[in-house]
Write an enzyme that holds these catalytic residues in place. Structure first.
Site, PDB file in Angstrom:
ATOM      1  CG  HIS A 161     -91.691 -63.261  35.047  1.00 15.69           C
ATOM      2  ND1 HIS A 161     -92.236 -64.375  34.466  1.00 15.69           N
ATOM      3  CD2 HIS A 161     -90.388 -63.543  35.280  1.00 15.69           C
ATOM      4  CE1 HIS A 161     -91.295 -65.289  34.317  1.00 15.69           C
ATOM      5  NE2 HIS A 161     -90.171 -64.827  34.801  1.00 15.69           N
ATOM      6  CE  LYS A 190     -79.502 -68.257  42.188  1.00 16.54           C
ATOM      7  NZ  LYS A 190     -79.757 -69.544  41.544  1.00 16.54           N
ATOM      8  CG  HIS A 247     -87.058 -63.534  36.756  1.00 20.67           C
ATOM      9  ND1 HIS A 247     -87.153 -64.066  35.504  1.00 20.67           N
ATOM     10  CD2 HIS A 247     -86.375 -62.371  36.624  1.00 20.67           C
ATOM     11  CE1 HIS A 247     -86.544 -63.263  34.644  1.00 20.67           C
ATOM     12  NE2 HIS A 247     -86.061 -62.223  35.294  1.00 20.67           N
ATOM     13  CG  ASP A 270     -91.818 -68.474  35.872  1.00 19.79           C
ATOM     14  OD1 ASP A 270     -91.279 -67.851  36.804  1.00 19.79           O
ATOM     15  OD2 ASP A 270     -91.354 -68.542  34.722  1.00 19.79           O
ATOM     16  CB  CYS A 290     -88.821 -64.300  32.139  1.00 20.78           C
ATOM     17  SG  CYS A 290     -87.384 -65.339  31.980  1.00 20.78           S
ATOM     18  NE  ARG A 316     -84.952 -73.966  32.419  1.00 17.57           N
ATOM     19  CZ  ARG A 316     -84.879 -73.268  33.533  1.00 17.57           C
ATOM     20  NH1 ARG A 316     -84.043 -73.617  34.484  1.00 17.57           N
ATOM     21  NH2 ARG A 316     -85.642 -72.209  33.708  1.00 17.57           N
ATOM     22  CD  GLN A 371     -89.515 -72.157  35.415  1.00 16.76           C
ATOM     23  OE1 GLN A 371     -89.946 -71.415  34.544  1.00 16.76           O
ATOM     24  NE2 GLN A 371     -88.294 -72.037  35.913  1.00 16.76           N
TER      25      GLN A 371
END
Length: 666
Positions: free
Chosen positions: A411, A492, A538, A409, A360, A389, A407
């Site tokens: 945004h 979320k 997100h 992912d 992000c 991570r 991910q």
RNA sequence: GCCCAGAUAGCUCAGUCGGUAGAGCAUUUCACUCGUAAUGAAAAGGUCGAGAGUUCGAUUCUCUCUCUGGGCUCCA
């Protein structure tokens, strides 16, 4: 008045002598019910079978084959286990022993900081069976808190529970409150403590109910030993926990154990090796996977599909690097909140760099790279972004919890006015993509703020939470709330799916974020020619490609649908003489866009078929004399009957339909 | 990170009460050429997870580390 009147579950009424118990009620109905009974529901509350019933009570008998009944059996079995352990390990302290899904556990502290071994488990099991054979009664009594403290004077954990409940006083107990929920099952906060005594020596504090005597138990198995923190506190003492499973019959126990074996057969870590999909080489370090060619094919299919759907959905594709200057993560707040979860810094001559734990911040930089107009919103940036991570060592679990992952992912930057519509259409998008992979059963969760682990004003959080809630309501997707489960920057929605054998997996997430736009000073020029701050969403649909792959493997038990299968069809020539035809046919199928291989006739046909079946291929194709002569195939579909003399063209059409059917653009 | 259990051939596992290891499957070769879930034979394959210690000698005993499994805690 010497009689009492009881209303049964079916609404009928019966009279009994004063002092009658639920067992008497069961007896009046039939001997089989007496045998199956484990507890009773009296006026809506669970109670022991052997307590005297009040006049006018509504009574339902709880049998062992019901959810409530199994709960009682499991809880009673945990008491038996505690007794066995205290007999075998004099001086053992016991803390709590609740029933859980499919079983029970009990936490102990053994004298001299001893820990349980597998041999101990065998001994505990044996002693438990002796206790059950001796048919000890469960005798309930109630006492004052002071008397209970005296009774459990040598059981510090019990005393701590009693003291905590006393401290709560008459305050209503919220079973969802983690701080009291566990204890609430053990003690009545009304000022008295109920205990159940099995023998002069063994008594445990418990709200009940329990089976009348240990003879009702027996269909159990001790499963494993584990460490568990007292009260779940990582800083507190580590207790020894024994897990067991218990059922109402031998058949139910066996069935449960069989289910476990079957689930183990679907384990993605095992299937990943057997099907040559991917591996976790020790040399790489923990929690890092390499994808083999077959696994890579499945992954590519997933990625291609995902890209196609995102392209169709108005997303713009971006790419960002795997590491960044630490200042970026200071700005985003990740260093402040998740430094421990990030790989350690790389000190360079021009700054300190980190592997990215999230995409992000980088997407925010793309948004900020030039002045943005309201006409561009909602701006949807999408990336298959690989992040790292440093998950704690004990938490790694195959593909499901991994240190390097990608991910899907995105945004989304939008205006406040667009937020509702965007979230609502996002929910459609999420479910549609998940359905394409064969999932049909979804559960949504709305995670709200934990004041201790979050940034931002109450006003912003309330606004974001309401936006998500409103979108869920508008969409009509049923959801549950998880209080305090939000990310530090915003609330979320999580979507869980149920797999083929009923297990739930958390996959998709949609997170509302007012914080990062603020931290990154994001703005756009509105229709009013003034600067405004966008709202950021997100979201990930697969969650991570790795985790989704793991879930898919287990969901399909390795038998991927045709569109995902690494090899869609394997051609087996009956004899060497048919190999040329097999190769020609394979080429024709490849030309039609299918993934096909040929295994030559060096082994017997039966063996090659067996091998192909173990590889879980959608189709095994056998070609012999007839097929060479007629341009046909023998088709052996996964899970179907063998078909002979199928024209090649027919099979091409059929496989094409199978593949198309797998990608339903719902 | 914490508790427990592990790590032996590509896979699944056996074994060595301390004297450098074995099976099945897979692989390769040879024979077999077979119509729907295991043909036969042979070969090859292991510094017994890594390092240190004890010992004449360690895959085996001890310690540390790495990795894995089951839990706990955590999960942006």
């Amino acid at each position: 008045m010497s009689e009492i009147h009881i209303t049964l579950a079916d609404g009928s009424q019966r009279s009994f002598a004063r002092g009658a118990t639920a067992t008497d009620v069961a007896m009046s109905i039939g001997p089989r019910l007496v045998k199956a009974a484990v507890a009773a529901e009296v006026n809506g509350h669970e109670a022991d079978l052997n307590v005297a019933l009040p006049d006018g009570a509504s009574v339902a008998i709880i049998t062992g084959d019901s959810d409530g009944g199994r709960h009682v059996l499991r809880h009673s079995t945990s008491h038996v286990m505690a007794q066995a352990v205290t007999q075998l390990f004099p001086g053992a302290k016991f803390s709590i022993g609740p029933a859980i899904t499919d079983g029970f556990y009990y936490d102990f502290e053994l004298p001299g900081a001893k820990t349980f071994s597998d041999d101990d488990l065998v001994a505990v099991d044996k002693r438990m069976r002796e206790i059950i054979a001796s048919d000890q009664p469960f005798v309930r009594s109630e006492m004052s808190i002071d008397d209970a403290l005296e009774l459990f004077a040598d059981q510090p954990y019990k005393c701590e529970i009693i003291e905590r409940v006393r401290a709560l006083g008459d305050a209503p107990v919220d079973p969802d409150d983690d701080d009291v929920g566990v204890d609430a099952g053990e003690v009545d906060p009304g000022g008295t403590v109920s205990v159940y005594r099995n023998t002069p020596e063994f008594v445990d504090m418990c709200r009940g109910p329990h089976v009348p005597s240990t003879g009702k138990l027996g269909h159990f198995k001790l499963m494993k030993v584990a460490g568990a923190y007292w009260r779940g506190n990582e800083k507190g003492p580590m207790l020894q926990r024994i897990y067991g499973t218990a059922w109402d019959s031998r058949a139910a126990l066996d069935e449960h154990l069989h289910r476990l074996v079957e689930a183990e057969k679907r384990d993605h870590r095992r299937l990943a090796v057997e099907l040559d999909l991917l591996s976790f080489p020790n040399e790489l370090g923990g929690g890092l996977a390499v994808w083999h060619p077959k696994g890579a094919i499945v992954r590519k299919q997933m990625e291609d599909y995902s890209r196609q759907r995102h392209q169709d959905g108005g997303y713009q594709f971006v790419y960002t690097p795997h590491l960044a200057n630490g200042k970026l993560f200071e700005t985003s707040g990740h260093l402040a909140w998740y430094k421990d979860g990030m790989y350690p810094p790389m000190e360079m001559d021009n700054g300190t760099y980190y592997l990215k734990p999230m995409n992000c911040p980088m997407h925010c930089l793309i948004f900020r790279s030039r002045q943005r107009s309201y006409r561009e919103l909602p701006l949807r940036l999408f990336e298959l972004g690989t992040v790292y991570r440093y998950e704690r060592a004990g938490t790694l679990h195959g593909l499901m919890r991994i240190r390097g992952f990608t991910q899907d992912d995105s945004h989304i930057y939008c205006t406040e006015d667009q937020l509702q519509d965007e979230i609502a259409s996002l929910l459609d998008f999420v479910l549609s993509v998940l359905r394409a992979f064969g999932f049909t059963d979804f559960t949504a969760y709305l995670s709200t703020r934990d004041a201790k682990k979050s940034v931002g004003s109450d006003e912003i959080w309330d606004k974001a939470t309401e936006a998500l809630r409103e979108a869920l309501v508008r969409h009509g997707l049923p959801f549950k709330v998880k209080p305090g489960d939000a990310a530090f920057y915003g609330p979320k929605i999580d979507i869980d799916v149920k797999d083929a054998i009923g297990r739930s997996w958390q996959l998709s997430t949609i997170q509302c974020d007012f914080t990062l736009p603020e931290r990154f000073d994001l703005e756009y020029v509105g229709a009013d020619n003034a600067r405004h701050q966008p709202i950021m969403l997100h979201r990930a649909l697969f969650g991570s490609i790795e985790r989704f792959m793991g879930v898919l493997i287990e969901h399909f038990a390795g038998a991927f649908p045709a569109w995902l299968a690494p090899v869609q069809a394997r051609i087996l020539p009956v004899a060497t003489a048919h190999e040329a035809y097999a190769q020609t046919t394979a080429d024709a199928l490849r030309a039609a866009g299918f993934r096909v291989d040929v295994v030559e006739a060096n082994d017997q046909l039966g063996k090659r078929i067996r091998s192909a079946k173990l590889d879980k291929l959608p189709y095994v194709l056998v070609v012999g004399d007839d097929d060479v002569a007629n341009h046909t195939l023998g088709v052996n579909p996964r899970g179907g009957e063998v078909e002979r003399n199928v024209p090649v063209d027919d099979f091409v059409a059929r496989l094409g339909e199978d593949v198309d059917a797998g990608v339903v653009l719902a």
